[in-house]
Design an enzyme around this catalytic site. Structure first.
Site, PDB file in Angstrom:
ATOM      1  N   ASP A 157       4.159   3.127  -3.261  1.00 32.29           N
ATOM      2  CA  ASP A 157       3.688   1.943  -3.811  1.00 32.29           C
ATOM      3  C   ASP A 157       4.180   1.773  -5.237  1.00 32.29           C
ATOM      4  O   ASP A 157       5.233   2.186  -5.390  1.00 32.29           O
ATOM      5  CB  ASP A 157       1.918   2.207  -3.636  1.00 32.29           C
ATOM      6  CG  ASP A 157       1.445   0.592  -3.583  1.00 32.29           C
ATOM      7  OD1 ASP A 157       1.469  -0.209  -4.652  1.00 32.29           O
ATOM      8  OD2 ASP A 157       0.574   0.546  -2.818  1.00 32.29           O
ATOM      9  N   HIS A 230      -1.393  -2.217  -8.501  1.00 35.09           N
ATOM     10  CA  HIS A 230      -1.496  -2.285  -7.052  1.00 35.09           C
ATOM     11  C   HIS A 230      -1.610  -0.759  -6.187  1.00 35.09           C
ATOM     12  O   HIS A 230      -2.354  -0.311  -5.611  1.00 35.09           O
ATOM     13  CB  HIS A 230      -0.419  -3.128  -6.402  1.00 35.09           C
ATOM     14  CG  HIS A 230      -0.236  -3.275  -4.952  1.00 35.09           C
ATOM     15  ND1 HIS A 230       0.081  -2.378  -4.036  1.00 35.09           N
ATOM     16  CD2 HIS A 230      -0.710  -4.183  -4.229  1.00 35.09           C
ATOM     17  CE1 HIS A 230      -0.077  -2.792  -2.844  1.00 35.09           C
ATOM     18  NE2 HIS A 230      -0.501  -4.077  -2.879  1.00 35.09           N
ATOM     19  N   SER A 568      -2.705  -5.097   2.142  1.00 36.91           N
ATOM     20  CA  SER A 568      -2.563  -3.889   1.156  1.00 36.91           C
ATOM     21  C   SER A 568      -3.866  -3.080   1.013  1.00 36.91           C
ATOM     22  O   SER A 568      -3.697  -1.993   0.961  1.00 36.91           O
ATOM     23  CB  SER A 568      -2.056  -4.586  -0.012  1.00 36.91           C
ATOM     24  OG  SER A 568      -0.614  -4.567  -0.155  1.00 36.91           O
TER      25      SER A 568
END
Ligand SMILES: *[C@@H]1O[C@H](CO)[C@@H](O)[C@H](O)[C@H]1NC(C)=O
Ligand SMILES: *[C@@H]1O[C@H](CO)[C@@H](O)[C@H](O)[C@H]1NC(C)=O
Ligand SMILES: *[C@@H]1O[C@H](CO)[C@@H](O)[C@H](O)[C@H]1NC(C)=O
Ligand SMILES: *[C@@H]1O[C@H](CO)[C@@H](O)[C@H](O)[C@H]1NC(C)=O
Length: 795
Positions: A157, A230, A568
């Site tokens: 990620d 994220h 996600s």
């Protein structure tokens, strides 16, 4: 060729900055533009013994092609042109090549393939309770798996914020002895950033930089540190510790916890400001498997291409072959069909559903109408009871050269502050991020924003941490407000936004999120994708200290947790659950874990009995929307039977997909014996926990097919399972035998499913899908497989 002074200056600066300097000529620059990055797959056993390492061999293969005078070998990687070498799940290297170099490499006998680089993108808590994970009981998945302790989840990620409370290592045992990974230190990431919770951290940027040039280290970090948010969010969903109190800007107060609170984490940073590059992603897969992870979580995706050209599919095959469970996000391209990504059958593909919590923030219009909205704005609000002038951004004259279109989308510089100052502004969704639109309105002097979905987004609402009082509304609400503004000529249009905080126990839930990508599977329609859905809407999880909750650089607010939505967020839920299941059942394969999650998934919502709805339409969802259904962890711990799949089964599947032996080798690194596989049947015979038959209607006749499936007993040694079939409309389905008698754990028994359908009237090029199911039960377990039949009328 003509060279501009600026270009030469830039090259000069770059060569000053890099360790190796070389004099460049204008032809370098010209040729470099034509270069693209390729992932080069090499026959591993072909290495001549004169080369001590594969790396040396690869370098020599490359320099043999290179014209020394025109292509000085000095590039970013300490004089080597190699971007990454791969050795665990893939054999070869990546490099930037001109078309002629690529051509020459292709002709070498030991080079199997050249895969052109692709750029991927991120597919951007109450969920443990919603999933039924109980911490207080003496039994249950969390207890039996010891909260996932000693399992390692690799998160590929944007990196990680290691100081976050969610990654503390109190009460954890030593780092598992099998762990071979590293904590890669950097300027802003001391080696002490890792602990017994975050046991590994590394970053992969060579592919990114070979295309984009050196990164700007004021806006991103050349280290495993997460400067986006994220990766910290997804990692804490998979395996964050219990943190209390957790909330974002006062919303969603409670205990934040990941799915597997004691599992260890390893962060592999591959996503940078302009995306996630395949050559880096493949390097992360290679490292993660060599390091000894048990689960890989990948909330990144992009286009669907044949599996042998797809670095994620290739990396995931190598991982699955090494016993690693790979879950990936289905993508946010919904609600349209054929939008699902990461569809390889050895990947667990996860779509997104809602949970029973939301954040209502309704619009109240001057005519008394209430339009339901959703928001987690938590700053100073609008004055209660006061109505504000309301304007549609699409009707303001563009200040910065904006036409009606760019102003309706509230793009940077498109709003005339004379027209929006002190008002609530209605903006349409599209192009720029939802929070960025709020920033544009705020900068133009607006007091508030209403963000209306387009027709394509439907009624699905995503709550954002806006920088001004703002709320999201559905497409029909947007129509109502535009109509109200147009018709309110006598008295000017006015409105306000009423923020109602956090609402729990929302019904119906789950609902398939509008954006969640849908089937059918564009690459292999005979394999139903997505596989399952998991919570992916308005998920509270960890957030870096140095990033505002809206993700906008000018947002100076700070919060330990943030609420994000996307597949996600759904993917790491399944990654964490897979770690718990693996801890509870160390002998299960990745396919067995997925089977347990799929055959125990549910398809109803919390209103009692009704099929889950689709947020985009309000109508009921189908298997193409939610796959086998919503994950049910406690049931997945004890599924009774599993559909297991070996690497050889996947090879047979690839043979039956009519891939060439070479293409199969590109994915599996093995030479397939397709004559054997083809005798065994067709693509749909992969031992998948769901069944999908696709009939092409040539002429009017009876259509039929069969599936062979094998189940493994993972329940009681002596058990008798009976089948119950719900045939899709207009089809006849028979299962033989109808009863399976097991005598021991681990025993495998096979059965045959015949599906017969009659051709139906369809216009050319159209198709119709019918759905049913097959359930094996011993009275205690219900092992459920979706059965989908699609009739297609050829053009
Ligand atoms: C190297 O450059 C020379 C002179 O420009 C050219 O004739 C030759 O074909 C080049 N070789 C390769 C391998 O590109
Ligand atoms: C890096 O980014 C900063 C902030 O956006 C900018 O001011 C600076 O000029 C950039 N540096 C380079 C070398 O592009
Ligand atoms: C939703 O269901 C209704 C009633 O069956 C149907 O008329 C409508 O077309 C459906 N909407 C969509 C978008 O599928
Ligand atoms: C593979 O080829 C065979 C023979 O041409 C054909 O019947 C079959 O449908 C093909 N399968 C796929 C998945 O394309």
């Amino acid at each position: 060729m003509a060279s501009s002074p600026t270009l030469l200056l830039l090259l000069f600066l770059l060569s000053l900055a890099s360790v190796s300097s070389y004099s460049s000529s204008s032809s370098d620059a010209g040729d470099d533009k034509k270069k693209t990055t390729y992932i080069v797959q090499v026959q591993p056993d072909a290495k001549p013994s004169v080369f001590p390492t594969h790396q040396k061999w690869y370098e020599s293969s490359l320099s043999a092609l290179t014209n020394a005078t025109l292509h000085p070998p000095a590039e970013s990687n300490g004089g080597s042109r190699i971007i990454h070498t791969y050795s665990t799940i893939f054999h070869g290297f990546s490099a930037r090549l001109s078309p002629s170099e690529a051509q020459s490499l292709r002709s070498l006998s030991h080079v199997l393939s050249l895969i052109p680089e692709q750029v991927r993108h991120l597919q951007t808590t109450r969920s443990p309770q919603f999933l039924g994970l109980r911490t207080s009981d003496s039994t249950g998945l969390l207890k039996e798996s010891d909260f996932g302790s000693d399992l390692v989840i690799g998160v590929i990620d944007t990196g990680i914020w290691p100081e976050h409370k969610s990654f503390e290592d109190r009460d954890l045992g030593p780092v598992p002895s099998k762990w071979k990974g590293r904590c890669v230190a950097a300027k802003d990431f001391p080696a002490s950033s890792c602990n017994r919770k975050l046991i590994g951290a590394s970053f992969f940027c060579a592919g990114y930089e070979s295309t984009n040039g050196k990164m700007n280290e004021t806006t991103e970090s050349r280290s495993p540190r997460d400067s986006d948010g994220h990766g910290t969010h997804t990692a804490s969903i998979a395996a964050g510790r219990y943190v209390f109190p957790a909330s974002t800007l006062g919303y969603a107060r409670g205990v934040a916890a990941g799915m597997a609170p004691k599992a260890r984490l390893a962060a592999y940073k591959v996503c940078w400001n302009s995306g996630c590059y395949d050559s880096d992603i493949l390097a992360a897969f290679d490292a993660a498997v060599a390091d000894g992870v048990d689960v890989i979580s990948l909330s990144v995706g992009g286009v669907v291409v044949p599996y042998y050209l797809d670095a994620i599919a290739i990396g995931a095959f190598g991982a699955s072959d090494a016993g690693v469970f790979v879950s990936a996000s289905a993508g946010n391209g919904g609600p349209g069909g054929l939008s699902v990504t990461n569809v390889a059958p050895w990947v667990t593909t996860v779509g997104a559903g809602t949970i029973d919590r939301d954040f209502p923030a309704d619009v109240k219009l001057g005519n008394g109408k209430i339009i339901p909205g959703m928001s987690v704005y938590g700053g100073p609000g609008l004055t209660p009871g006061r109505m504000y002038p309301l304007v549609y951004a699409g009707t303001t004259q563009g200040g910065g050269g904006g036409d009606g279109y760019s102003s309706s989308l509230c793009l940077e510089g498109s709003l005339d502050s004379n027209l929006v100052k002190g008002k609530i502004v209605l903006c349409d969704r599209g192009i720029n991020s939802r929070a960025a639109k709020g920033d544009v309105v705020k900068k133009a002097g607006g007091f508030g924003m209403i963000l209306a979905n387009g027709v394509f987004d439907g009624e699905g609402l995503v709550a954002d941490c806006h920088v001004l009082p703002a709320t999201a509304i559905g497409a029909s609400g947007g129509d109502k407000i535009r109509k109200y503004i147009t018709e309110a000529s006598k008295s000017p249009a006015v409105a306000t936004i009423v923020f109602k905080g956090t609402r729990l126990g929302v019904r119906p839930a789950p609902v398939v999120a509008s954006f969640s990508a849908r089937g059918p599977n564009p690459e292999t329609p005979e394999i139903l994708k997505p596989d399952v859905i998991a919570p992916g809407l308005n998920i509270l999880a960890a957030w870096p200290d140095r990033v505002g909750p809206s993700g906008i650089p000018s947002d100076k607010r700070r919060t330990e947790f943030n609420i994000l939505s996307g597949t996600s967020m759904a993917c790491p839920h399944v990654s964490g659950l897979a770690a718990l299941l693996k801890a509870a059942h160390p002998e299960w394969s990745a396919a067995a874990i997925r089977s347990a999650l799929m055959t125990t998934a549910y398809t109803v919502d919390n209103r009692g009995g009704g099929t889950m709805l689709d947020e985009s339409t309000g109508n009921v969802s189908t298997f193409l929307d939610f796959g086998a259904g919503h994950v049910h962890p406690e049931k997945a711990m004890d599924p009774g039977l599993v559909y297991d799949i070996s690497s050889y089964d996947y090879m047979d599947f690839l043979c039956n997909s009519n891939y060439t032996i070479k293409n199969i080798q590109m994915i599996t690194r093995k030479t397939a014996d397709c004559s054997r596989a083809k005798r065994a049947g067709h693509v749909g015979n992969l031992n998948y926990p769901s069944l999908s038959a696709v009939f092409q209607q040539y002429g009017k006749h009876k259509l039929s097919t069969h599936f062979i499936r094998t189940v493994t007993n993972v329940g009681d040694p002596n058990s008798a399972y009976h089948v119950a079939v719900r045939p899709p409309g207009g089809t006849t389905v028979t299962v033989q035998p109808e009863k399976l008698l097991f005598r021991r754990v681990g025993q495998k028994l096979s059965f045959l499913v015949r599906v017969q359908a009659r051709a139906i009237k369809l216009s050319p090029g159209s198709s119709r899908m019918m759905t049913g199911s097959i359930v094996w039960s011993d009275g205690k377990h219900y092992v459920t497989s979706p059965l989908v039949v699609t009739m297609q009328q050829p053009l």
